[in-house]
Scaffold this motif. Structure first.
Motif, PDB file in Angstrom:
ATOM      1  N   TYR A 119      -1.450   7.498   3.578  1.00 50.73           N
ATOM      2  CA  TYR A 119      -1.185   6.021   4.102  1.00 50.73           C
ATOM      3  C   TYR A 119       0.338   6.099   4.672  1.00 50.73           C
ATOM      4  CZ  TYR A 119      -1.363   1.381   4.866  1.00 50.73           C
ATOM      5  OH  TYR A 119      -1.251   0.232   5.582  1.00 50.73           O
ATOM      6  N   GLN A 146       0.277   7.766   8.229  1.00 50.06           N
ATOM      7  CA  GLN A 146      -0.370   6.511   8.811  1.00 50.06           C
ATOM      8  C   GLN A 146       0.768   5.800   9.287  1.00 50.06           C
ATOM      9  OE1 GLN A 146      -4.578   6.822   6.511  1.00 50.06           O
ATOM     10  NE2 GLN A 146      -4.009   4.988   7.622  1.00 50.06           N
ATOM     11  N   ASP A 191      -3.843   1.301  10.022  1.00 51.26           N
ATOM     12  CA  ASP A 191      -5.271   1.737   9.366  1.00 51.26           C
ATOM     13  C   ASP A 191      -6.103   2.153  10.815  1.00 51.26           C
ATOM     14  OD1 ASP A 191      -5.327   1.505   6.458  1.00 51.26           O
ATOM     15  OD2 ASP A 191      -5.393  -0.811   6.882  1.00 51.26           O
ATOM     16  N   ARG A 192      -5.520   2.020  11.848  1.00 51.84           N
ATOM     17  CA  ARG A 192      -6.246   2.576  13.178  1.00 51.84           C
ATOM     18  C   ARG A 192      -6.375   3.944  13.146  1.00 51.84           C
ATOM     19  NH1 ARG A 192      -4.832  -0.105  17.528  1.00 51.84           N
ATOM     20  NH2 ARG A 192      -3.056  -1.497  16.669  1.00 51.84           N
ATOM     21  N   LYS A 195       0.767  -1.262   0.001  1.00 47.34           N
ATOM     22  CA  LYS A 195       0.051  -0.076  -0.026  1.00 47.34           C
ATOM     23  C   LYS A 195       0.828   1.227   0.030  1.00 47.34           C
ATOM     24  CE  LYS A 195      -3.955  -0.335   2.564  1.00 47.34           C
ATOM     25  NZ  LYS A 195      -4.745  -0.565   3.746  1.00 47.34           N
ATOM     26  N   ASP A 253      -0.887  -1.930  13.280  1.00 46.58           N
ATOM     27  CA  ASP A 253      -2.075  -1.561  12.300  1.00 46.58           C
ATOM     28  C   ASP A 253      -2.402  -0.068  11.926  1.00 46.58           C
ATOM     29  OD1 ASP A 253      -4.481  -1.492  11.016  1.00 46.58           O
ATOM     30  OD2 ASP A 253      -5.673  -1.772  12.811  1.00 46.58           O
TER      31      ASP A 253
END
Length: 177
Positions: free
Chosen positions: A115, A118, A176-177, A89, A174
């Protein structure tokens, strides 16, 4: 040398220059306050304004920044190697944001790397480069109904343990948290 340079007409060009320009202003104000005071010896010198204190702080910045950066980059590599789906990603985002990877980075380009940001934040959460951040209580501080931290007390909160509070599956990487 940077403190002396900022005392003249030299424009600040880096963080150290801006710091020294501010330090010189605080020192000028200190000198003025001392000259107007009935007790000049009672007027405290601005903190971090002697050459020794400035040099010590610069050394702290250099060594702390080097260690924190290298440790964090090592953890980024570790987590990306352990999580190939996250790496994929990040790579996809990089190809989208920077199709020509030789193009220079800019703030605008960095702001598009949502991303990637993140991932970096998750690495810094799960493996904080500075796990203890000591502070001096500048006033009495009521921590709870039963506990008051007295002024002058060295308080050493754990950034490490707080990094795992309030997160579901806090020890799982993670982004994506």
């Amino acid at each position: 040398m940077r403190k002396a340079a900022q005392d003249g007409d030299v424009q600040p060009v880096c963080l150290l220059d801006f710091w020294m320009a501010d330090t010189n202003l605080r020192l000028d104000e200190w000198e003025k306050t001392k000259s107007e005071s009935n007790d000049p010896e009672s007027v405290p010198r601005p903190p971090h304004s002697t050459d020794y204190e400035i040099g010590s702080t610069v050394l702290d910045f250099l060594f702390a920044a080097q260690d924190a950066s290298s440790a964090s980059l090592t953890w980024v590599c570790h987590f990306l190697a352990k999580h190939p789906e996250v790496l994929a990603k990040v790579r996809a985002e990089q190809k989208e944001v920077r199709p020509d990877d030789s193009a220079p980075l800019s703030l605008n380009v960095l702001n598009q790397m949502t991303y990637t940001r993140q991932v970096v934040r998750e690495v810094l959460r799960i493996r904080a480069p500075a796990t203890l951040v000591p502070h001096m209580a500048l006033a009495n501080f009521k921590l709870s109904d039963d506990v008051v931290i007295p002024k002058g007390t060295l308080v050493v909160p754990s950034v490490y343990s707080s990094s795992f509070q309030g997160f579901p599956n806090p020890h799982t990487f993670d982004p994506d948290r």
